[in-house]
Design an enzyme around this catalytic site. Structure first.
Site, mmCIF file in Angstrom:
data_model
loop_
_atom_site.group_PDB
_atom_site.id
_atom_site.type_symbol
_atom_site.label_atom_id
_atom_site.label_comp_id
_atom_site.label_asym_id
_atom_site.label_seq_id
_atom_site.Cartn_x
_atom_site.Cartn_y
_atom_site.Cartn_z
ATOM 1 N N GLY A 268 0.806 -1.225 0.000
ATOM 2 C CA GLY A 268 0.000 0.000 0.000
ATOM 3 C C GLY A 268 0.834 1.268 0.000
ATOM 4 O O GLY A 268 0.689 2.127 -0.866
ATOM 5 N N HIS A 304 -2.355 6.175 8.498
ATOM 6 C CA HIS A 304 -1.479 5.107 8.999
ATOM 7 C C HIS A 304 -0.006 5.471 8.804
ATOM 8 O O HIS A 304 0.790 5.423 9.746
ATOM 9 C CB HIS A 304 -1.825 3.802 8.280
ATOM 10 N N GLU A 305 0.341 5.858 7.583
ATOM 11 C CA GLU A 305 1.750 6.161 7.302
ATOM 12 C C GLU A 305 2.186 7.393 8.091
ATOM 13 O O GLU A 305 3.298 7.450 8.602
ATOM 14 C CB GLU A 305 2.000 6.371 5.803
ATOM 15 N N HIS A 308 2.972 6.559 11.660
ATOM 16 C CA HIS A 308 4.253 5.867 11.828
ATOM 17 C C HIS A 308 5.379 6.842 12.195
ATOM 18 O O HIS A 308 6.404 6.417 12.709
ATOM 19 C CB HIS A 308 4.656 5.151 10.537
ATOM 20 N N GLU A 327 3.570 -2.026 13.697
ATOM 21 C CA GLU A 327 2.418 -2.218 12.809
ATOM 22 C C GLU A 327 1.115 -2.422 13.584
ATOM 23 O O GLU A 327 0.089 -1.831 13.253
ATOM 24 C CB GLU A 327 2.668 -3.360 11.820
HETATM 25 N N1 B3K Z 1 5.737 -0.456 6.666
HETATM 26 C C1 B3K Z 1 5.223 -0.642 5.345
HETATM 27 C C2 B3K Z 1 5.236 -2.062 4.899
HETATM 28 C C3 B3K Z 1 6.508 -2.514 4.334
HETATM 29 C C4 B3K Z 1 6.368 -3.877 3.725
HETATM 30 C C5 B3K Z 1 7.683 -4.410 3.305
HETATM 31 N N2 B3K Z 1 7.582 -5.686 2.646
HETATM 32 C C6 B3K Z 1 3.844 -0.100 5.198
HETATM 33 C C7 B3K Z 1 3.082 0.032 6.440
HETATM 34 O O1 B3K Z 1 2.743 -0.903 7.113
HETATM 35 O O2 B3K Z 1 2.813 1.145 6.811
HETATM 36 ZN ZN ZN Z 2 2.395 0.244 8.852
#
Ligand code: B3K
Ligand code: ZN
Length: 879
Positions: A268, A304-305, A308, A327
């Site tokens: 995503g 979500h991003e 993070h 996550e």
């Molecule tokens: N942290 C990334 C996911 C990365 C996947 C790598 N194979 C997106 C997310 O969970 O926000």
């Molecule tokens: Zn994530």
């Protein structure tokens, strides 16, 4: 096999690195043939470890050509280092030293979409989890956190935009038509958060003023033809920044926040510090070209991003076994954000539905693992529903144990205590314990034990003592490598209803919902009650478990209209439908005549007539459990009987409530300007669900409704719903209209790659229309691209996971088709291959004939020269 036999890595073997990297200076010269990467790294011995002498320094690196290497200014000769296809080994001469390494890589040939690669004409990166090692030799592990300075050099015409993490500190034109930009990220970060973009991009810009009054520039970069599709994502970004300040007290920390949309992306989106890179499907939306669901999804992923930045970036993971630390927590955060922005109950229903129909399946399959896995062969395979969704449920349970205020105290402590560190799930739980003075030691088993716990609930009423007792037994099925489990600490929220459907007070404070702390294998909870109540169990889905209680259909219908817990009203409706559908499945298998229980039809009639329910709730209740969810109720899955039973009930509901459905459809089918607001979304959703029932009738008028909607639709939600209802219509006249509509749609949207993906998936998920021949035909369509993950997911996964009767056709030809595609893709993009194969991994759940056919397909895959990713999934499925 490419590697001899891929090795598993274990959590128990974790050790700190021998050296830290204090600063990382990178320079990239982006070229048309290859890219030259220069890295200057300042190392320091890890003096918390004991060393007899200076240990060797092993840097990982793959698929690159080593041009030169120097330490502290002295170029090394070939006998002063060791290099092979996976690593570069150096012998340091002092505790602090600087390496200077030049490598050459070929992003243009990188089809794995990991490391530095090209999407269309644009350079971009994906480094999580272990992609940085495809860029340069490094300590590519999340506990090595460094300050990055990155210079990007590229042709000014082809790549006018050159981006990396942090703030731009220098820009310069070079004499040869190239230009350079230098970026500095003042926050220490692991290499997986590194990002670089170079391309011909345009951007929209806005600003956000943080709670301490700093102005942050916000930019969304896209290819020029997408510039009109960014406004929704920008609004989402601003909303999330505000929400994180209000709910978690978290402020953004750089001067600029950037999002870049790319078409070739394995998942995503990615939370790279200050420079998020997104799959274009998760950013681009305009009312006319993206559905309500897409708008909601974009809102959630942007949030979500962004979240993070604290839960993942400022405080990161010590090692990849801790993935759920960032996550699970961040999914919980984005779910709460969505609940606050839209409807809390509806969000919960949708999440639980997804958890049950997908994560429960994973938990019961060959890849089952705890949210903190103990070992892996390829970490990419552990970006799972278990780590993400169940991980979020575990955080939610902590929230319900310590309460909202306690949770905020715990998260404040966690962020303050660990800012700038790489930590573990233990540290997260410890912060929650310390801030609240609670003991979560038994609770922590949720991190180490896999599988979905089952609660068997029974009750009794003592008339004389006026006491009602609930006895709850917990158990958890064995999972690979874990035969027996210790009891979990499970928060079970319950309520009791009296004969009138009124909530009964459960304690001195008069509360009508209480959370029971179930800790023993079996526990009895007693309540004062002046009549025998009906229990409402696991309110709000307070734990990711299955509940068995012997409800009668009358009980469920009673709960559907009286439970004060909105989630459980919906859940009672689900239970009732599952109950009736599974009975019909048994009738079909026994060759009995079919009849739908009139109680179910009456219950739906009540839902359709209930003025007290909001439209979004009615919509959720009207949707029958999916075929995937029904499959999980069977020991041996009978896809044909499930499909037949479900279609039969859908037809019966349509027949029984035709008029009311038409009335609802007509009253909601009004032309008004598009808004992605909750009420508007609910109206469109209910309207289109009503239409989907109406086209179950063998009736030309319903086809005309869908046709008229298709012609008039001014937004994608209505347009694609009309199209899919035309494809699915039972009446004969639907066929020609559907073909015509499909052609018109394809012509109109030929240049919009994401809309075309919906066009592909809508066709192949319909059981009558989407045959394997149709899939093969569409793979040759000019709008299809056999390497692009979004396209492969919409067509191949759309068919294999979304069209169960056809995929499981007894000929087995779809299994062979999937095996061919998986093998083909594995050579290009291992991450994609190991996801595509998923439908074959559940072979043990089918009848003997299908089992054999699926097994043969899996074994054929196993014979190939496989990537680590696919090797792990195939071998675990066959174990
Ligand atoms: N942290 C990334 C996911 C990365 C996947 C790598 N194979 C997106 C997310 O969970 O926000
Ligand atoms: Zn994530």
């Amino acid at each position: 096999m490419k590697d001899a036999q891929p090795r598993a890595i274990y959590l128990k073997d974790y050790q700190q690195p021998d050296y830290w990297i204090e600063t990382t200076a990178l320079s990239f010269e982006l070229g048309e043939e290859s890219t030259l990467v220069t890295s200057t790294l300042n190392f320091k011995l890890n003096d918390t470890k004991t060393h007899a002498q200076l240990p060797e320094l092993t840097l990982v690196g793959e698929n690159m050509e080593l041009v030169s290497v120097a330490i502290d200014g002295a170029v090394l000769s070939g006998d002063q280092y060791k290099v092979d296809s996976e690593q570069l080994v150096l012998q340091p001469q002092s505790e602090a030293f600087e390496t200077y390494i030049v490598t050459r890589i070929k992003p243009q040939e990188n089809t794995s979409l990991e490391g530095l690669y090209k999407s269309g004409g644009m350079f971009c990166t994906q480094c999580e989890a272990e992609g940085f090692r495809k860029i340069t030799y490094y300590l590519d592990r999340p506990d090595v956190m460094s300050i990055f300075t990155t210079t990007v050099i590229g042709d000014k015409d082809k790549y006018p935009v050159l981006l990396s993490n942090g703030n731009a500190i220098e820009r310069k034109d070079l004499d040869d038509g190239r230009h350079m930009v230098t970026w500095n990220d003042p926050f220490k970060k692991p290499a997986y958060l590194f990002a670089l973009v170079g391309g011909n991009l345009e951007f929209i810009e806005d600003t956000f003023t943080t709670m301490s009054g700093r102005e942050v520039t916000l930019r969304i970069f896209v290819e020029p033809h997408n510039i009109t599709k960014c406004d929704h994502a920008m609004r989402s970004l601003k909303k999330s920044m505000k929400w994180d300040e209000e709910v978690y007290g978290r402020e953004y920390d750089l001067d600029i926040f950037m999002i870049v949309a790319v078409d070739d992306f394995n998942m995503g989106a990615m939370e790279n510090k200050g420079l998020n890179i997104f799959n274009s499907t998760c950013v681009l939306a305009r009312p006319d070209n993206a559905t309500d669901a897409a708008h909601e999804r974009i809102d959630a992923i942007v949030a979500h991003e962004y979240f993070h930045n604290w839960s993942g970036n400022r405080v990161t993971c010590r090692d990849w076994f801790q993935l759920s630390l960032k996550e699970g927590f961040t999914v919980f955060r984005d779910a709460e954000y969505t609940a606050d922005m839209y409807s809390r109950t509806v969000k919960r229903i949708q999440d639980v539905n997804f958890l049950r129909s997908a994560q429960f399946v994973e938990d019961a399959g060959p890849m089952a693992h705890p949210i903190r896995p103990e070992s892996f062969i390829e970490i990419s395979n552990f970006y799972t529903l278990t780590v993400y969704e169940k991980g979020a449920e575990v955080v939610r349970m902590i929230h319900s144990i310590v309460g909202s205020e306690g949770f905020r105290k715990g998260s404040d402590l966690y962020f303050d205590r660990h800012d700038g560190q790489a930590v573990t799930t233990e540290d997260f739980v410890a912060a929650m314990e310390d801030a609240n003075g609670v003991d979560l030691s038994q609770f922590k088993r949720w991190y180490s034990q896999a599988g979905t716990p089952v609660l068997d609930v029974s009750d009794s009423y003592d008339e004389d003592a006026q006491e009602y007792s609930l006895t709850i037994k917990q158990s958890c099925p064995a999972t690979p490598g874990q035969d027996t489990k210790l009891p979990f600490h499970i928060p079970v929220a319950i309520g009791l209803l009296d004969g009138e459907g009124e909530p009964m007070p459960l304690n001195g404070e008069g509360e009508t919902t209480v959370v029971l702390d179930l800790k023993e294998p079996e526990q009895t909870f007693t309540f004062k009650a002046d009549e025998r109540p009906l229990p409402s169990l696991l309110r709000g889905f307070s734990a990711p478990v299955k509940v068995n209680y012997d409800y009668s259909r009358e009980d469920l219908i009673f709960l559907m209209s009286h439970d004060e817990d909105g989630f459980n009203r919906w859940d009672s409706c689900q239970r009732l439908a599952i109950n009736v559908l599974m009975e019909l499945v048994a009738d079909i298998q026994a060759g009995r005549e079919l009849a739908v229980d009139p109680q179910l039809l009456a219950a739906y009639g009540k839902v359709l007539a209930d003025e007290s329910l909001d439209l979004a709730m009615i919509a959720e209740m009207l949707l029958l459990p999916s075929e995937t969810l029904l499959a999980e109720q069977m020991d041996v899955i009978d896809v044909d009987a499930i499909h037949q039973a479900r279609e039969f009930v859908r037809g019966a509901i349509a027949e029984a409530h035709k008029e009311r459905l038409q009335q609802i459809y007509n009253s909601l089918n009004v032309d008004k300007p598009y808004q992605a607001e909750p009420e508007d979304i609910a109206e469109r959703r209910l309207k289109n669900i009503a239409l989907s029932y109406l086209v179950e009738l063998d009736d030309a008028a319903s086809v005309e409704l869908a046709q008229a909607q298709f012609a008039a639709a001014s937004n994608m939600t209505d347009s694609i719903a009309a199209l899919s209802n035309l494809i699915g219509a039972v009446h004969e006249s639907g066929k020609a209209v559907a073909e015509q509509a499909l052609a018109e749609f394809a012509e109109k949207w030929a240049d919009d790659t994401n809309v075309m993906n919906m066009w592909f998936s809508t066709q192949v998920t319909d059981s009558r229309f989407g045959t394997l021949a149709k899939v093969r035909e569409l793979m040759e369509h000019p709008g299809f691209d056999k390497k692009n993950p979004n396209k492969m997911r919409s067509l191949v996964s759309g068919y294999c996971s979304g069209n169960l009767v056809n995929f499981h056709n007894i000929s087995g030809e779809s299994y062979e088709f999937l095996a061919d595609e998986v093998i083909r893709i594995d050579a290009l993009n291992p991450q994609l291959a190991s996801r595509l194969i998923n439908p074959l991994t559940r072979w043990k759940r089918y009848d003997e004939k299908r089992r054999e056919l699926m097994l043969a397909a899996l074994k054929r895959i196993q014979q190939q020269d496989l990537s680590k990713d696919l090797f792990e999934v195939v071998s675990k499925s066959l174990a």
